[in-house]
Motif scaffolding. Sequence first.
Motif, PDB file in Angstrom:
ATOM      1  N   THR A   1     -49.789  41.130   4.576  1.00 18.15           N
ATOM      2  CA  THR A   1     -51.181  40.931   4.160  1.00 18.15           C
ATOM      3  C   THR A   1     -51.346  41.539   2.771  1.00 18.15           C
ATOM      4  O   THR A   1     -51.695  42.715   2.650  1.00 18.15           O
ATOM      5  CB  THR A   1     -52.152  41.601   5.151  1.00 18.15           C
ATOM      6  N   PRO A   2     -51.069  40.790   1.709  1.00 17.32           N
ATOM      7  CA  PRO A   2     -51.182  41.349   0.353  1.00 17.32           C
ATOM      8  C   PRO A   2     -52.535  42.006   0.125  1.00 17.32           C
ATOM      9  O   PRO A   2     -53.588  41.423   0.411  1.00 17.32           O
ATOM     10  CB  PRO A   2     -51.002  40.122  -0.547  1.00 17.32           C
ATOM     11  N   GLY A   3     -52.495  43.240  -0.347  1.00 15.66           N
ATOM     12  CA  GLY A   3     -53.735  43.963  -0.591  1.00 15.66           C
ATOM     13  C   GLY A   3     -54.468  44.387   0.656  1.00 15.66           C
ATOM     14  O   GLY A   3     -55.543  44.989   0.572  1.00 15.66           O
ATOM     15  N   GLY A   4     -53.919  44.068   1.834  1.00 14.24           N
ATOM     16  CA  GLY A   4     -54.600  44.404   3.081  1.00 14.24           C
ATOM     17  C   GLY A   4     -55.860  43.604   3.314  1.00 14.24           C
ATOM     18  O   GLY A   4     -56.714  43.993   4.124  1.00 14.24           O
ATOM     19  N   VAL A   5     -55.991  42.475   2.633  1.00  8.84           N
ATOM     20  CA  VAL A   5     -57.235  41.696   2.695  1.00  8.84           C
ATOM     21  C   VAL A   5     -57.192  40.743   3.883  1.00  8.84           C
ATOM     22  O   VAL A   5     -56.331  39.871   3.979  1.00  8.84           O
ATOM     23  CB  VAL A   5     -57.442  40.905   1.394  1.00  8.84           C
TER      24      VAL A   5
ATOM     25  N   THR B   1     -51.342  50.639   7.545  1.00 13.00           N
ATOM     26  CA  THR B   1     -50.298  51.355   6.825  1.00 13.00           C
ATOM     27  C   THR B   1     -50.730  51.665   5.392  1.00 13.00           C
ATOM     28  O   THR B   1     -51.689  51.115   4.866  1.00 13.00           O
ATOM     29  CB  THR B   1     -48.996  50.524   6.760  1.00 13.00           C
ATOM     30  N   THR B   2     -49.958  52.537   4.751  1.00 16.80           N
ATOM     31  CA  THR B   2     -50.244  52.895   3.366  1.00 16.80           C
ATOM     32  C   THR B   2     -49.896  51.771   2.404  1.00 16.80           C
ATOM     33  O   THR B   2     -50.287  51.828   1.236  1.00 16.80           O
ATOM     34  CB  THR B   2     -49.459  54.159   2.962  1.00 16.80           C
ATOM     35  N   ARG B   3     -49.181  50.738   2.864  1.00 12.68           N
ATOM     36  CA  ARG B   3     -48.920  49.570   2.021  1.00 12.68           C
ATOM     37  C   ARG B   3     -49.849  48.410   2.374  1.00 12.68           C
ATOM     38  O   ARG B   3     -49.533  47.251   2.129  1.00 12.68           O
ATOM     39  CB  ARG B   3     -47.455  49.123   2.123  1.00 12.68           C
ATOM     40  N   GLN B   4     -50.979  48.738   2.961  1.00  5.79           N
ATOM     41  CA  GLN B   4     -52.040  47.753   3.181  1.00  5.79           C
ATOM     42  C   GLN B   4     -51.635  46.665   4.182  1.00  5.79           C
ATOM     43  O   GLN B   4     -52.124  45.544   4.120  1.00  5.79           O
ATOM     44  CB  GLN B   4     -52.461  47.133   1.841  1.00  5.79           C
ATOM     45  N   ALA B   5     -50.771  47.021   5.109  1.00  4.27           N
ATOM     46  CA  ALA B   5     -50.404  46.113   6.190  1.00  4.27           C
ATOM     47  C   ALA B   5     -50.984  46.650   7.499  1.00  4.27           C
ATOM     48  O   ALA B   5     -51.551  47.739   7.560  1.00  4.27           O
ATOM     49  CB  ALA B   5     -48.885  45.988   6.289  1.00  4.27           C
ATOM     50  N   PHE B   6     -50.801  45.870   8.573  1.00  8.37           N
ATOM     51  CA  PHE B   6     -51.234  46.264   9.908  1.00  8.37           C
ATOM     52  C   PHE B   6     -50.015  46.249  10.820  1.00  8.37           C
ATOM     53  O   PHE B   6     -49.179  45.349  10.728  1.00  8.37           O
ATOM     54  CB  PHE B   6     -52.305  45.303  10.434  1.00  8.37           C
TER      55      PHE B   6
ATOM     56  N   ASP C   1     -34.468  43.591   3.704  1.00  6.17           N
ATOM     57  CA  ASP C   1     -34.020  43.682   2.316  1.00  6.17           C
ATOM     58  C   ASP C   1     -34.575  42.518   1.498  1.00  6.17           C
ATOM     59  O   ASP C   1     -33.838  41.655   0.989  1.00  6.17           O
ATOM     60  CB  ASP C   1     -32.483  43.687   2.266  1.00  6.17           C
ATOM     61  N   VAL C   2     -35.872  42.492   1.367  1.00  4.64           N
ATOM     62  CA  VAL C   2     -36.602  41.454   0.639  1.00  4.64           C
ATOM     63  C   VAL C   2     -37.812  42.117  -0.003  1.00  4.64           C
ATOM     64  O   VAL C   2     -38.067  43.307   0.193  1.00  4.64           O
ATOM     65  CB  VAL C   2     -37.077  40.328   1.588  1.00  4.64           C
ATOM     66  N   ASN C   3     -38.567  41.345  -0.774  1.00  3.84           N
ATOM     67  CA  ASN C   3     -39.838  41.864  -1.253  1.00  3.84           C
ATOM     68  C   ASN C   3     -40.770  42.095  -0.076  1.00  3.84           C
ATOM     69  O   ASN C   3     -40.969  41.211   0.750  1.00  3.84           O
ATOM     70  CB  ASN C   3     -40.481  40.887  -2.234  1.00  3.84           C
ATOM     71  N   ARG C   4     -41.353  43.280  -0.006  1.00  2.00           N
ATOM     72  CA  ARG C   4     -42.243  43.651   1.096  1.00  2.00           C
ATOM     73  C   ARG C   4     -43.696  43.278   0.769  1.00  2.00           C
ATOM     74  O   ARG C   4     -43.988  42.596  -0.209  1.00  2.00           O
ATOM     75  CB  ARG C   4     -42.120  45.149   1.366  1.00  2.00           C
ATOM     76  N   ASN C   5     -44.614  43.777   1.575  1.00  2.00           N
ATOM     77  CA  ASN C   5     -46.027  43.509   1.356  1.00  2.00           C
ATOM     78  C   ASN C   5     -46.449  43.965  -0.041  1.00  2.00           C
ATOM     79  O   ASN C   5     -46.163  45.094  -0.440  1.00  2.00           O
ATOM     80  CB  ASN C   5     -46.868  44.238   2.410  1.00  2.00           C
ATOM     81  N   VAL C   6     -47.108  43.099  -0.783  1.00  2.00           N
ATOM     82  CA  VAL C   6     -47.522  43.425  -2.144  1.00  2.00           C
ATOM     83  C   VAL C   6     -48.803  44.251  -2.094  1.00  2.00           C
ATOM     84  O   VAL C   6     -49.805  43.833  -1.497  1.00  2.00           O
ATOM     85  CB  VAL C   6     -47.737  42.150  -2.975  1.00  2.00           C
ATOM     86  N   ALA C   7     -48.761  45.427  -2.719  1.00  2.00           N
ATOM     87  CA  ALA C   7     -49.934  46.304  -2.764  1.00  2.00           C
ATOM     88  C   ALA C   7     -50.795  45.942  -3.971  1.00  2.00           C
ATOM     89  O   ALA C   7     -50.283  45.653  -5.053  1.00  2.00           O
ATOM     90  CB  ALA C   7     -49.496  47.763  -2.841  1.00  2.00           C
ATOM     91  N   VAL C   8     -52.104  45.959  -3.770  1.00  2.00           N
ATOM     92  CA  VAL C   8     -53.037  45.526  -4.817  1.00  2.00           C
ATOM     93  C   VAL C   8     -54.199  46.506  -4.881  1.00  2.00           C
ATOM     94  O   VAL C   8     -54.618  47.047  -3.851  1.00  2.00           O
ATOM     95  CB  VAL C   8     -53.596  44.116  -4.527  1.00  2.00           C
ATOM     96  N   ALA C   9     -54.725  46.720  -6.100  1.00  2.00           N
ATOM     97  CA  ALA C   9     -55.907  47.563  -6.257  1.00  2.00           C
ATOM     98  C   ALA C   9     -56.965  47.178  -5.222  1.00  2.00           C
ATOM     99  O   ALA C   9     -57.265  46.009  -5.041  1.00  2.00           O
ATOM    100  CB  ALA C   9     -56.469  47.402  -7.672  1.00  2.00           C
ATOM    101  N   ALA C  10     -57.487  48.167  -4.548  1.00  2.00           N
ATOM    102  CA  ALA C  10     -58.347  47.928  -3.382  1.00  2.00           C
ATOM    103  C   ALA C  10     -59.608  47.151  -3.736  1.00  2.00           C
ATOM    104  O   ALA C  10     -60.125  47.227  -4.849  1.00  2.00           O
ATOM    105  CB  ALA C  10     -58.720  49.266  -2.750  1.00  2.00           C
TER     106      ALA C  10
ATOM    107  N   PRO D   1     -59.028  52.392 -14.543  1.00  2.00           N
ATOM    108  CA  PRO D   1     -58.316  53.673 -14.564  1.00  2.00           C
ATOM    109  C   PRO D   1     -57.829  54.135 -13.189  1.00  2.00           C
ATOM    110  O   PRO D   1     -57.265  55.211 -13.067  1.00  2.00           O
ATOM    111  CB  PRO D   1     -59.384  54.628 -15.088  1.00  2.00           C
ATOM    112  N   VAL D   2     -58.059  53.339 -12.154  1.00  2.00           N
ATOM    113  CA  VAL D   2     -57.685  53.751 -10.804  1.00  2.00           C
ATOM    114  C   VAL D   2     -56.243  53.345 -10.523  1.00  2.00           C
ATOM    115  O   VAL D   2     -55.850  52.201 -10.773  1.00  2.00           O
ATOM    116  CB  VAL D   2     -58.633  53.119  -9.756  1.00  2.00           C
ATOM    117  N   ASN D   3     -55.478  54.286  -9.997  1.00  2.00           N
ATOM    118  CA  ASN D   3     -54.079  54.016  -9.638  1.00  2.00           C
ATOM    119  C   ASN D   3     -53.919  54.146  -8.133  1.00  2.00           C
ATOM    120  O   ASN D   3     -53.098  54.894  -7.634  1.00  2.00           O
ATOM    121  CB  ASN D   3     -53.143  54.982 -10.375  1.00  2.00           C
ATOM    122  N   ASP D   4     -54.737  53.389  -7.392  1.00  2.00           N
ATOM    123  CA  ASP D   4     -54.753  53.544  -5.942  1.00  2.00           C
ATOM    124  C   ASP D   4     -53.482  53.022  -5.282  1.00  2.00           C
ATOM    125  O   ASP D   4     -53.189  53.366  -4.135  1.00  2.00           O
ATOM    126  CB  ASP D   4     -55.982  52.886  -5.322  1.00  2.00           C
ATOM    127  N   VAL D   5     -52.703  52.191  -5.972  1.00  2.00           N
ATOM    128  CA  VAL D   5     -51.461  51.681  -5.382  1.00  2.00           C
ATOM    129  C   VAL D   5     -50.250  52.522  -5.791  1.00  2.00           C
ATOM    130  O   VAL D   5     -49.127  52.208  -5.406  1.00  2.00           O
ATOM    131  CB  VAL D   5     -51.207  50.208  -5.767  1.00  2.00           C
TER     132      VAL D   5
END
Length: 346
Positions: free
Chosen positions: A74-78, A102-107, A137-146, A213-217
Motif C-alpha cells: 500500500t504505497p504511502g499507506g493510503v 507498520t513503519t513503512r506504511q503497510a498493514f 528481494d525486490v522493491n518493497r512498499n514505497v514510503a511517501v510523505a504522509a 521541510p518534513v522528512n517523515d519517511v
Amino acid sequence: MSAHSVEDIKQASSRLRGTLLQSLANPVTGALAEDDQVLIKYHGSYQQDDRDLRDERRLAKLEPDYSFMIRTRTPGGVITPEQWLKLDAIATTYAERGLRITTRQAFQFHGVIKGKLKPTMQAINAALIDTLAACGDVNRNVAVAANPLQSDLHAAVYAQAAALSEHLLPNTRAYYEIWLDEERVAGAGEEEEPIYGQAYLPRKFKIGFAIPPVNDVDVFAQDLGFIAIVEDGVLAGYNVSVGGGMGATHGDPETYPRLADVIGFVTPDQVTAIATAVVTAQRDHGNRTVRKRARLKYTIDDHGIAWFTYKSNAAPGSLSPRRGASPSITAATASAGSRAKTAAGI
C-alpha cells in the motif's frame, strides 16, 4: 539458510512459483517446504511460529505452532475508509493475532494458519489491495510523505510514488495463479523479468518520497530517495539520494548504518527511468555471495559513489546537478532516529 542457497532457490523457482501449490495443499504439516518458505516472501508473507510454545511442543513431540504473517503493498499507506473496514473484518476472520500498521506504511495480518492463507489473500485482493512484492528481494512498499490530501503537491508526489510502485512490480504471474486461481498459460515460469532478471535483487530494496521541510519517511535511510523540489509553488522535480540504510549486525564491522548520498536532480518525467536504472544497477552489481553485504549501501561503498552515479544514469544527462530549496532536507537534517543510530555506530 545460506546466501548461496537463497540465490539458487530464486533461480530455480520458475519465477517465484516453486512448489507453493503443493506445500499449501499438504495436510500433514502447518509449514511450507523449506524452499517455499523463501519464495512466499515475494508474495507478501512470512512463515513464523509461536516461540513461547516451542519447548512445550518439542517435549510433546509436536511440530512448532506455525502461522503466517501477511503484509500489504500500500504505497504511502493510503487506503479508503471502506478498505480499512474490510481489512479489519479480514483480520477478525482469519488473523488470530490481529492487524498491525507498520513503519513503512503497510498493514500486516498476524497469526494466519496455512489453511487460511489463500482465502485471506483472496479477501485482501477483493478489497482492491494486494500483497505482491511486500517482502523478498525486490522493491518493497514505497514510503511517501504522509497525507496526500494535505495539498495538490502532496497528491502529485503520492501519485508519482504509487505509479513507481506499480512499475517496479515483478512481471511473473505466479501470484495470480497461486492465490487468485488465474489459469496457467503457455510460457508460465519463463516470463521475462526486464527489471529483476531471473534471480531478482540481491536483497530487499526500499524507496521513499519526501516533501521538505518534513522528512517523515526518513529519506536518507532509504536505498533510493526522492526529495521534492518546489519552485514558485510548482513541483520542479526531485533531488535523488541513494545508499541509505540503518541496519547493522552488532559487533560486526563489515555491517554498518549509512546515510544516503544525493547524486543529482531529475524532473518528474524522469523518475521512472532513474529508479529503474538504480534498481538494475543494484541487480547487476550487488553482492550475491554474502547476504549481510548485499544491500545497496555496500554496493556503493565497495565501488564508489562516482562509479554508481555513472552506472545509474538512465541516459546521458538524465541526472542534472542537485537543486537547492528553502526549506530543504539534507543529510544534516535527517531524522533524529537516523542521526542517533549513526552517532552510536548502530
